[in-house]
Design an enzyme around this catalytic site. Sequence first.
Site, PDB file in Angstrom:
ATOM      1  N   VAL A 184       0.829  -1.351   0.644  1.00 56.23           N
ATOM      2  CA  VAL A 184       0.126   0.154  -0.240  1.00 56.23           C
ATOM      3  C   VAL A 184       0.987   1.054   0.088  1.00 56.23           C
ATOM      4  O   VAL A 184       1.699   1.528   0.741  1.00 56.23           O
ATOM      5  CB  VAL A 184      -0.904   0.029   1.785  1.00 56.23           C
ATOM      6  CG1 VAL A 184      -1.912   1.056   1.274  1.00 56.23           C
ATOM      7  CG2 VAL A 184      -1.871  -0.843   1.564  1.00 56.23           C
ATOM      8  N   GLU A 240      18.022 -13.084  23.422  1.00 57.66           N
ATOM      9  CA  GLU A 240      17.815 -13.999  22.229  1.00 57.66           C
ATOM     10  C   GLU A 240      18.581 -14.467  21.643  1.00 57.66           C
ATOM     11  O   GLU A 240      19.235 -15.548  21.537  1.00 57.66           O
ATOM     12  CB  GLU A 240      16.594 -13.825  22.221  1.00 57.66           C
ATOM     13  CG  GLU A 240      15.436 -13.979  23.905  1.00 57.66           C
ATOM     14  CD  GLU A 240      13.874 -14.345  23.420  1.00 57.66           C
ATOM     15  OE1 GLU A 240      13.274 -13.925  23.857  1.00 57.66           O
ATOM     16  OE2 GLU A 240      13.197 -13.996  21.683  1.00 57.66           O
ATOM     17  N   ASP A 284       1.413  -3.164  16.629  1.00 50.67           N
ATOM     18  CA  ASP A 284       2.648  -1.592  17.073  1.00 50.67           C
ATOM     19  C   ASP A 284       2.376  -0.319  16.235  1.00 50.67           C
ATOM     20  O   ASP A 284       2.945   0.618  16.709  1.00 50.67           O
ATOM     21  CB  ASP A 284       3.554  -2.277  15.974  1.00 50.67           C
ATOM     22  CG  ASP A 284       4.130  -3.271  17.472  1.00 50.67           C
ATOM     23  OD1 ASP A 284       4.266  -3.821  18.004  1.00 50.67           O
ATOM     24  OD2 ASP A 284       5.304  -3.793  16.568  1.00 50.67           O
TER      25      ASP A 284
HETATM   26  C1  LIG Z   1      12.854 -10.223  16.162  1.00 49.56           C
HETATM   27  C2  LIG Z   1      11.580  -9.208  16.921  1.00 49.56           C
HETATM   28  C3  LIG Z   1      11.341 -10.563  17.655  1.00 49.56           C
HETATM   29  C4  LIG Z   1      10.414 -10.384  18.106  1.00 49.56           C
HETATM   30  N1  LIG Z   1       9.867 -11.360  20.128  1.00 49.56           N
HETATM   31  C5  LIG Z   1       8.722 -10.833  20.622  1.00 49.56           C
HETATM   32  C6  LIG Z   1       8.552 -11.783  21.120  1.00 49.56           C
HETATM   33  O1  LIG Z   1       9.047 -12.557  22.122  1.00 49.56           O
HETATM   34  N2  LIG Z   1       7.408 -11.005  21.662  1.00 49.56           N
HETATM   35  C7  LIG Z   1       6.154 -10.035  21.826  1.00 49.56           C
HETATM   36  O2  LIG Z   1       5.198 -10.719  22.337  1.00 49.56           O
HETATM   37  N3  LIG Z   1       7.152 -10.076  20.856  1.00 49.56           N
HETATM   38  C8  LIG Z   1       7.622  -9.523  19.820  1.00 49.56           C
HETATM   39  N4  LIG Z   1       7.988  -9.238  18.912  1.00 49.56           N
HETATM   40  C9  LIG Z   1       7.408  -7.847  18.834  1.00 49.56           C
HETATM   41  C10 LIG Z   1       6.137  -8.265  17.799  1.00 49.56           C
HETATM   42  O3  LIG Z   1       6.599  -9.007  16.589  1.00 49.56           O
HETATM   43  C11 LIG Z   1       5.022  -7.567  17.454  1.00 49.56           C
HETATM   44  O4  LIG Z   1       4.816  -6.596  18.191  1.00 49.56           O
HETATM   45  C12 LIG Z   1       3.735  -7.530  16.535  1.00 49.56           C
HETATM   46  O5  LIG Z   1       4.563  -8.271  15.560  1.00 49.56           O
HETATM   47  C13 LIG Z   1       3.073  -6.575  15.829  1.00 49.56           C
HETATM   48  O6  LIG Z   1       2.346  -6.706  15.486  1.00 49.56           O
HETATM   49  P1  LIG Z   1       0.993  -5.896  14.124  1.00 49.56           P
HETATM   50  O7  LIG Z   1       0.449  -6.925  13.775  1.00 49.56           O
HETATM   51  O8  LIG Z   1       1.600  -4.818  14.326  1.00 49.56           O
HETATM   52  O9  LIG Z   1       2.501  -5.882  13.016  1.00 49.56           O
HETATM   53  P2  LIG Z   1       3.150  -7.096  12.425  1.00 49.56           P
HETATM   54  O10 LIG Z   1       3.400  -8.404  12.662  1.00 49.56           O
HETATM   55  O11 LIG Z   1       4.760  -6.441  12.376  1.00 49.56           O
HETATM   56  O12 LIG Z   1       2.753  -7.541  10.852  1.00 49.56           O
HETATM   57  C14 LIG Z   1       3.056  -5.676   9.901  1.00 49.56           C
HETATM   58  C15 LIG Z   1       3.182  -6.219   8.825  1.00 49.56           C
HETATM   59  O13 LIG Z   1       2.272  -5.046   8.184  1.00 49.56           O
HETATM   60  C16 LIG Z   1       2.629  -5.931   6.699  1.00 49.56           C
HETATM   61  N5  LIG Z   1       3.044  -4.498   5.858  1.00 49.56           N
HETATM   62  C17 LIG Z   1       3.647  -2.866   6.788  1.00 49.56           C
HETATM   63  N6  LIG Z   1       3.163  -2.384   5.428  1.00 49.56           N
HETATM   64  C18 LIG Z   1       3.114  -2.710   5.093  1.00 49.56           C
HETATM   65  C19 LIG Z   1       2.380  -2.083   3.511  1.00 49.56           C
HETATM   66  N7  LIG Z   1       2.726  -0.736   3.213  1.00 49.56           N
HETATM   67  N8  LIG Z   1       1.585  -2.619   2.154  1.00 49.56           N
HETATM   68  C20 LIG Z   1       1.533  -4.026   2.835  1.00 49.56           C
HETATM   69  N9  LIG Z   1       1.590  -4.292   3.862  1.00 49.56           N
HETATM   70  C21 LIG Z   1       2.337  -3.715   4.575  1.00 49.56           C
HETATM   71  C22 LIG Z   1       4.048  -6.535   6.505  1.00 49.56           C
HETATM   72  O14 LIG Z   1       4.286  -6.792   5.540  1.00 49.56           O
HETATM   73  C23 LIG Z   1       3.366  -6.982   7.594  1.00 49.56           C
HETATM   74  O15 LIG Z   1       2.566  -8.426   7.545  1.00 49.56           O
HETATM   75  C24 LIG Z   1       8.528  -9.035  18.123  1.00 49.56           C
HETATM   76  C25 LIG Z   1      10.051  -8.516  16.977  1.00 49.56           C
HETATM   77  C26 LIG Z   1      10.985  -9.115  16.729  1.00 49.56           C
HETATM   78  C27 LIG Z   1      11.511  -7.999  15.747  1.00 49.56           C
END
Ligand SMILES: Cc1cc2nc3c(=O)[nH]c(=O)nc-3n(C[C@H](O)[C@H](O)[C@H](O)COP(=O)(O)OP(=O)(O)OC[C@H]3O[C@@H](n4cnc5c(N)ncnc54)[C@H](O)[C@@H]3O)c2cc1C
Length: 423
Positions: A83, A174, A305
Amino acid sequence: MNIPESNLPRVVVIGGGFAGINLVKTLANRNVQVVLIDKHNYHTFQPLLYQVSSSGLEPDSIAYPLRKIIKKHKTSFFRLAEVKQIVPERNEVETSIGNVSYDYLVIATGTRTNFFGNKTIESHSMPMKTVPQALNIRSLILQNFEKATIANSEKEREAFLNFVIVGGGPTGVELAGAIAELKNHILPRDYHDLNPSDMNIHLLEGADRVLPPMSKHASKKAERFLKELGVRVHCNTFVENYDGLNVTTNSDLEMQSQTLIWAAGVTGSPVNGLKADTLVERANRYRVNRYNQVEGYDNVFAIGDIALMTTKAYPKGHPQVAQPAIQQGKLLGQNILRLVRNKPLKSFTYYDKGSMATIGRNKAVVDLKRYKFGGFFAWFVWMFVHLMSLVGFRNRVVVLFNWTYNYINFDKAARLIIRPFKK
Ligand SMILES: Cc1cc2nc3c(=O)[nH]c(=O)nc-3n(C[C@H](O)[C@H](O)[C@H](O)COP(=O)(O)OP(=O)(O)OC[C@H]3O[C@@H](n4cnc5c(N)ncnc54)[C@H](O)[C@@H]3O)c2cc1C
């Protein structure tokens, strides 16, 4: 984008992360049409990315096809696209494959790595936010081992075997533990021509303790576990620069390293188009109310997030971890159905289930509301929770098998350079 017209209100969801997929599952086969858009065709279980980086797991066991999640949802569609722009005046989003209109828009785009504006560090260090990035780290580590065997001098070998991890939060801790296990169990077996004591893992943290978001009890235990594994922990240490070889910090710590992994923080990943004041600049997150509505818009929501909801208990917003994203995704799904039926909305309250981090085999720390513990039982709890949180039965079985195999054999079987990383 070839989405069929229907009489149902259309909910466009940007992002199939924890927040997006929980929203989409809640809206499954209800009286709305759902269009899920993601630039990847899979959901990434980010908490286990570090195990892909350190050869413990194959990437397909922590990723799950988004189409498979919605395969039984008759009124849901998936489009693989990025997007580019939201046009709220027309209730439309512009993507890399065309435009789509919405009745309700949900932004669930998560975060990206934060280099705090340092372009040199950004271009030379290794981030770990996506599966391809985790694979890059895996390749680089293994390539460095290979190069160390043919290094021309001690100094050159030292740089190949110095691994620097910046950021002592759960991700850095980790990963440091997992790389230490490579040193302790894999290097002595696979690389007879290298001396394992030449390999050094440095964990650099700006705060005065590792795991700053967790309790002091957890930090202390984690630091002890790291030291037992041979990780060199440097607190109160900020990296000032990294040019691909030389690491400089705010203290007198300087070294040469071919690998600097950047786990020092994230910033929101918003989409262009909404009014500028909807974004909280410091964090790049959308300001939302208790219903996850982006301030100033009735039909635009942000979850996970990327959303910043301030409450009395969380004046700076909820922590950027999986649970708030999952809980907001589920509640917003129910609230959209209430909106469609002209029913009053329910406000969000975060239920904190606690936090945990693992440092290696038999070593983890867990902070619950009432109890804080570390060691073997914490490690067992960590494994159980992560296993059960994985998306898909197959992934759970594969991960359980790998963990059991690796535990019994002190192995990390996925040490393959499938796609060499070019610096
Ligand atoms: C290395 C790592 C380890 C982690 N470990 C932990 C843990 O142990 N425990 C815990 O609770 N949390 C952990 N977290 C944090 C957790 O993963 C995040 O808080 C969580 O993924 C947030 O979910 P979300 O749906 O907001 O975003 P995300 O899971 O990041 O998903 C966002 C999605 O949006 C898509 N996207 C973004 N921009 C666009 C666009 N412009 N167009 C189309 N698609 C798009 C991306 O491809 C992705 O699929 C970790 C994060 C990382 C990076």
